[in-house]
Design an enzyme around this catalytic site. Sequence first.
Site, PDB file in Angstrom:
ATOM      1  CG  ASP A   1      27.749  14.012 -20.443  1.00  0.00           C
ATOM      2  OD1 ASP A   1      28.056  12.863 -20.807  1.00  0.00           O
ATOM      3  OD2 ASP A   1      26.703  14.272 -19.805  1.00  0.00           O
TER       4      ASP A   1
ATOM      5  CD  GLU B   1      28.506   9.617 -25.742  1.00  0.00           C
ATOM      6  OE1 GLU B   1      27.656  10.508 -25.792  1.00  0.00           O
ATOM      7  OE2 GLU B   1      29.285   9.466 -24.800  1.00  0.00           O
TER       8      GLU B   1
ATOM      9  CG  ASP C   1      25.598   7.778 -17.575  1.00  0.00           C
ATOM     10  OD1 ASP C   1      26.424   8.534 -17.027  1.00  0.00           O
ATOM     11  OD2 ASP C   1      24.744   8.169 -18.395  1.00  0.00           O
TER      12      ASP C   1
HETATM   13  O1  MIG Z   1      21.694  12.383 -20.057  1.00  0.00           O
HETATM   14  O2  MIG Z   1      24.797  15.842 -17.369  1.00  0.00           O
HETATM   15  O3  MIG Z   1      27.311  10.496 -18.215  1.00  0.00           O
HETATM   16  O4  MIG Z   1      27.891  11.915 -15.904  1.00  0.00           O
HETATM   17  O5  MIG Z   1      25.886  13.615 -14.896  1.00  0.00           O
HETATM   18  C1  MIG Z   1      22.513  12.425 -18.951  1.00  0.00           C
HETATM   19  C2  MIG Z   1      24.051  14.858 -16.740  1.00  0.00           C
HETATM   20  C3  MIG Z   1      23.618  13.399 -19.181  1.00  0.00           C
HETATM   21  C4  MIG Z   1      25.383  11.848 -18.592  1.00  0.00           C
HETATM   22  C5  MIG Z   1      26.733  11.744 -17.953  1.00  0.00           C
HETATM   23  C6  MIG Z   1      26.614  12.009 -16.489  1.00  0.00           C
HETATM   24  C7  MIG Z   1      26.029  13.379 -16.266  1.00  0.00           C
HETATM   25  C8  MIG Z   1      24.666  13.483 -16.944  1.00  0.00           C
HETATM   26  N1  MIG Z   1      24.792  13.157 -18.375  1.00  0.00           N
END
Ligand code: MIG
Length: 800
Positions: free
Chosen positions: A407, A410, A485
Site C-alpha cells: 500500500d 505511489e 480508496d
Molecule cells: O492512509 O492501511 O488504500 O486499503 O486500509 C491509509 C490503511 C492507508 C490506504 C489503503 C487502504 C488501507 C489503508 N491505507
Amino acid sequence: MILNTELEYKGNLFPSKIVSYKKDVDSLYFTTENNVVLQLTIQRGSVLRFRYTTTGIFEKDFSYAITKYANRGYNHLEITEDKEYYSVITSKLICKIAKSDMRISMYDALDKTVICEDELGFHWEESHEFGGDIVKMTKTSQDSESYYGLGDKPVHINLKGKRYENWVTDSYAYGKDSDPIYKAIPFYIGLHHKKAYGIFFDNTFRSYFDFCHERRNITSFWAQGGEMNYYFIYGPQMSDVVANYTDLTGRPHELPALWTLGYHQCKWSYYPESKVKEVTKKFRELKIPCDAIYLDIDYMHGFRCFTWNKEYFPNPKKMVKELADDGFKTIVIIDPGIKIDMNYDVFREGLEKDYFCKRADGPYMKGKVWPGECYFPDFTNPEVREWWSGLFKELVEDIGVKGVWNDMNEPAVMDVPGKTFPNDVRHNYEGNYCSHRKAHNIYGMQMARATYQGLKKFSYPKRPFVITRAAYSGTQRYTSTWTGDNVASWEHLTIANIQAQRMCMSGFSFVGSDIGGFAEQPNGELYARWIQLGIFHPFCRTHSSGDHGDQEPWTFDDNITNVVRKFIEIRYQLLPYLYTAFWRYANEGVPILKSLVLFDQSDTHTHYRNDEFIFGEKILACPITEPNAKGRRMFFPKGKWFNFWTDKTVKGGQEAWVDADLDSMPIFIKEGAIIPKYPIQQYVGEKKIDQVTLDVYYKKGREKSELYEDAHDGYDYKKGRFSLRYFNLVGKKDELIIQQHKSGKFITTYKTFKIKLHGMPFKISKIQVDNEEIAFEDIKVNGDNTIIISKEFTELHVIA
Ligand code: MIG
C-alpha cells in the site's frame, strides 16, 4: 521584476526534412537536417516502435515496462522510397514517413485504409528548468473514432472528449472523473471503421493524453521529459491489440494459486488476534466460503514494517497456523515508509547500506506516513530490491504468511503538497540515475516487484501472492491490484465496474475493488449488489476503512447474508472456469473481463456500453447499480444468450429488460458454451474434487470451450503437469455432439463429469459415448437431462 531573463524561448520545435536513412537489423534510422533521429523498430508485423531524439544521440535504451519475454520477429519487411515518402511495409502494416517533415501515417497492409496519421506529429519544447525536452505528439482523429484503455481512470469507458494525466497518486475517496489516481498506464486503443490499434507511450514522466478535448479532431499525448517513445500496435481486432500490448509489457509470471481466486475478507483493521478469529470463525459457522483474511497496519509494532504488535498478536506463527488449519490464508500489509528509529533493525540496515532515497543535495528523503517520519528505500536500485525481498523471510517462511499487500507505494506522503516525494529526489533507476520526475510512476511498481521476488523465494514451492495499489505498465507481471480508496456509494459501484473492465483491457486483469466501498458504510442492499459484481472480478475482496462500522457478509440482515452467501458460492462453483480464463490471460494475454466493445467491436452499439461485460469467454454479466431495482434494461451483444437462472434465451443485438430482484442479478451464458463447475467449498482444497459438472448450453451450430486445470499451486504445471481439455460442441436439429481433446500430463482427482444439458430442443432417446451406445441406466440420464460419464470420453452423441 526582471522581464528580460535572457532565456531564449523557442516554443514548439519540429523535425525538418529527412536527409539520411539507414537500416540496422530490425531498426531503421531516419535523420533530419536539424538532427532529429527517428528510430523505427519492427518489433512484429503488427507492432512498430517509434523513438525520437532531438540531439542526434539516443539515451541508453531502458524500460521497466517492456518484458524481456516479449515476442519479436516478422515474416515480411519491405522498404520502398518515392519522391515524398519512405514506406515500411510488413504483412500487417504500411508505415509512410514523409521526407519533408518526418510525419507518419499508418495504413492497413491488406486494404490500404488509413489507420492512424500524424497531424503535427512529433514535436518538442526544450525544457530550460530540467534540461531535455517536453516531448509531444499529435495525431488526427479519424471519423467517429473511439478511445479506450488508460488503466484505472474512473471515467466513461469511452475516453473520447477528455484530457487525462498519468501521475500515480494516492486518491482517498476519489470520485467519478477524478484524475489522475493510483495508476499510470499510458496505453490507449483507438477504434474506427471497425478497426482497432493501440498506442503505448512508454515514458514514465508525468504524461498527458488528450482525446479530441482541446481540438475536436485531434488526439495528442505528451510528457514532461524523457523520450518520445511509443509502440504502435495494430489489431485490427481490439482483442489482438490488447494481447499484443500484454505481450510487450508482460503477463503474470506464474498462474495464481487457485485460493487467491477465492473470496477474501479485509478491514482496516482486524485486531487483536481474538477479533481475527471471531471473524474467521463466523465465516465457517455461517458457511460463507472464504480463503483469505487480511491484517492491515495495526498488526505491526508502531507501524514498523516486518514487526508485530505483540500485545495484539502475541504468537503470530501460532495464529497463522491455526487460521491455515481452518482454510484461511493470512495476508499482511507492507508499506514503503521505514520509520526513522535507530533501535529498529530494518531502518538501521537500510541506513548502513545506503538504501534510502536522497534529495538532490544529499539529505535523505524524509516524509511522514503512518509510522511518523520515515525514509524510503530506493526500489529502483536492484540491490535494494534484493535486500527488500530478503526481509520477507521471517514473515513467509517462518510465520507462514501467504500473501503481501503493498500500500502507499505511489509513494504517498502525508501533509505535503502533491502528497508524494518532491521532484528533486534521486533514484538509481537500474543505473540510469535520475530524479523523481522520471521514477515517480514506477516507484510503486518496483516496490511490488521486490515484494514479489521475496514472496516467490520464500513461498517456494508454492506460488507467490502480492497485491499493489500503485502501478505502471508491466506491473501485471508480478502482482494483483485493487482500485484504491473508493466510497460506499451507488456511483462507486458503477465506477468499480468500469475500472475493472478498463484495467483488463489495459493488460492488467488481476484486479478488483474494495467490495462495499472503503470510505463510509454501505447499506445491506448496496453491499449485496457490490458482492454480485465482485464475484465476477478476478480479485474478489471486501475491504473497508473500518471507522464507519462493520462490513462483513453478516453485518446487515439475514436476507443480505443469504444473498451474499449465494453469490460467493457461485464464485466458488465457477473457480475452474475462472482459472481457465486466467490461464488464457497468462498464456495469451486475453483479458479476463471483456467490455462489450472488446467482445464485438463491429457492432457500434457496444462502443459506449459501460455496464455489461463478458466474464471469461462465455458469461455475460451486468450489475444492478441502482437502489430499489427489481431488474434493469441491458444490452445483449450479438448471439443467443441463456438466462443463468431460468434458461430462457434472449436474442442479442438489442436491449431488453431483465428481472433481477435483490437475490438475483443479470447473468447470461453464451449458447453452445460448456461451463465447468466445482462443488461449493468453504475454501479451496476443503474437498477433494470427485466430480466436475459441465453445464452444456445447446446451440444449433458449433462452439468451442476449454477447461484448464493443474495442481492449483506450485510450479509443476510449467513442466507439462497440467490438464487441458478442449470441448467442441456441435448442435443439430436432432443431435448434440461433444468432442473432447485432452492434453497435458496432470491427472485430475475426479473420474467423472456430470453433464447438465440446457435448452435441449428435443427429447433424448439415445446416447452414444465413443461410438458405443450406452444404456440409460449405465450412464444415468436423470430425467433432468443430466448425464454422468467418464472424464476420458472423446465423443458424446446425444440423439433425439
Ligand atoms: O492512509 O492501511 O488504500 O486499503 O486500509 C491509509 C490503511 C492507508 C490506504 C489503503 C487502504 C488501507 C489503508 N491505507
